[in-house]
Design a protein around this motif. Sequence first.
Motif, PDB file in Angstrom:
ATOM      1  N   THR B  24      25.345   8.150  53.320  1.00 33.77           N
ATOM      2  CA  THR B  24      24.946   9.486  53.006  1.00 33.77           C
ATOM      3  C   THR B  24      24.782  10.390  54.253  1.00 33.77           C
ATOM      4  OG1 THR B  24      22.623   9.247  53.059  1.00 33.77           O
ATOM      5  CG2 THR B  24      23.419   9.106  51.030  1.00 33.77           C
ATOM      6  N   ASN B  65      32.128  10.977  47.857  1.00 41.40           N
ATOM      7  CA  ASN B  65      31.656  11.968  46.786  1.00 41.40           C
ATOM      8  C   ASN B  65      30.976  13.308  47.305  1.00 41.40           C
ATOM      9  OD1 ASN B  65      29.924  13.466  45.047  1.00 41.40           O
ATOM     10  ND2 ASN B  65      29.792  11.878  43.596  1.00 41.40           N
ATOM     11  N   SER B  68      27.657  14.748  46.265  1.00 38.70           N
ATOM     12  CA  SER B  68      26.454  14.034  46.533  1.00 38.70           C
ATOM     13  C   SER B  68      26.230  13.688  48.095  1.00 38.70           C
ATOM     14  CB  SER B  68      26.408  12.793  45.797  1.00 38.70           C
ATOM     15  OG  SER B  68      26.639  13.060  44.400  1.00 38.70           O
ATOM     16  N   GLN B  69      27.520  14.005  48.591  1.00 40.23           N
ATOM     17  CA  GLN B  69      27.384  13.710  50.143  1.00 40.23           C
ATOM     18  C   GLN B  69      27.200  12.134  50.525  1.00 40.23           C
ATOM     19  OE1 GLN B  69      25.630  18.166  51.428  1.00 40.23           O
ATOM     20  NE2 GLN B  69      24.887  16.417  52.367  1.00 40.23           N
ATOM     21  N   TYR B  70      28.038  11.479  49.652  1.00 44.82           N
ATOM     22  CA  TYR B  70      27.940  10.090  49.720  1.00 44.82           C
ATOM     23  C   TYR B  70      29.291   9.505  50.006  1.00 44.82           C
ATOM     24  CZ  TYR B  70      27.192   5.568  46.850  1.00 44.82           C
ATOM     25  OH  TYR B  70      27.309   4.178  46.528  1.00 44.82           O
TER      26      TYR B  70
END
Lengths: 115, 109
Positions: B24, B65, B68-70
């Motif tokens: 993340t 993503n 979601s900063q993922y």
Amino acid sequence: GAVVSQHPSRVICKSGTSVKIECRSLDFQATTMFWYRQFPKKSLMLMATSNEGSKATYEQGVEKDKFLINHASLTLSTLTVTSAHPEDSSFYICSARSGDYNEQFFGPGTRLTVL
Amino acid sequence: RKEVEQDPGPFNVPEGATVAFNCTYSNSASQSFFWYRQDCRKEPKLLMSVYSSGNEDGRFTAQLNRASQYISLLIRDSKLSDSATYLCVVNMAGFKTIFGAGTRLFVKA
């Protein structure tokens, strides 16, 4: 892929001496070069970013007078560790990036041991 | 909070297993994303870039993503040679690059 060399690959020096490490991009012009330090089992820590012909930008906590960086040409950057101490012993890695790519190309690293 | 956080590891898996790494990042202005592989006492080497549409390279699949900063990396059919540390890397504006602490993977016979 692009090739970046570093010299020397390994250096052992006495405390108080200065050590110069060279980083060269062999087949491309590096508009930006980065210097990292990595302690055992730790991640790479960015020390400074240098653009050809201008002063390096140092990360917080990195002493610019101790770690002198020169990026005199589009293919060469040098890092000089001045008045080295045993706590400066580490793996120093440079990387180079051209204006055309986001990818960084890493040198093989220099292992510095200060006695 | 760290700018880039990864699973702590280490991951110990048998050959042939599927393993997933997560990452993340905290800065929503981050621009580009990569997975690097680093072998012991060697420099990092680019494994693959990561795109919002997802990308696959053989046994490796990367996903991003942004909402979601993922970021994720999936390795299928693990090989002994996959044993290494995997670094999640985020490029910010102004050419600043942030490395995650890395996740160590051990694949056992």
